[in-house]
Design a protein around this motif. Structure first.
Motif: not given
Length: 166
Positions: A89, A91, A119, A151
């Motif tokens: 994920e 970020k 993102y 992330g």
């Protein structure tokens, strides 16, 4: 009054066994549904295909670094299946590249890789006949900029290809 007990076993998986017991008066036996062994096996196989594959966590962490990040090694267990799904994920505003390395052959081999846009929340699945018995690690690079990595990272092992259920 005499009762008839019928016991039907249906196997949904190697580890799950269901049993159903029906009680009826002798005069009501014609109303009882009958299921052949073949029908019971068909129902069990259909239910197993429709049941999501169990996952076995291999590694979970938060990757925070500049330019590159490397996880510790983790080992898959043959009994947990041959599919390795890895996930990130992202970020940050950086595009990152995530590599799945295999090391148990005495060599460090990249067996799979994915690009994760800024993102984005992306996963990939690696599966070979012997992948369930390997030793692996994850490497993440912020490319092409060499910027920030931040992330969640996770790796799970599956008995069945998790992408088939999607």
């Amino acid at each position: 009054m005499k009762k008839i007990y019928t016991l039907i076993f249906c196997t949904l998986s190697a580890m799950t066994l269901f049993s159903a017991c029906t009680t009826a008066d002798t005069k009501d036996t014609a109303k009882m549904p009958s299921v052949t062994a073949e029908e019971a096996v068909e129902k069990a196989e259909k239910a197993e295909k429709e049941t999501p594959s169990a996952s076995f966590p291999l590694f979970t962490d938060v990757a925070r670094s500049k330019n590159s990040w490397v996880s510790p090694e983790f080992t898959a267990a043959p009994s947990n299946g041959q599919y390795i799904r890895y996930h990130h994920e992202n970020k940050t505003e950086e595009t990152i590249r995530m590599y799945l390395h295999r090391t148990d052959s005495g060599k460090d081999i990249i067996v799979s890789k994915i690009d994760v846009e800024s993102y984005a929340d992306i996963y990939a699945t690696y599966g070979e006949t012997d992948s369930g018995s390997g030793t692996y690690y994850i490497k993440i690079e912020a490319f092409p900029s060499g910027g920030q990595i931040n992330g969640n990272v996770s790796v799970e092992q599956y008995q069945h290809n998790p992408d088939d259920a999607i």
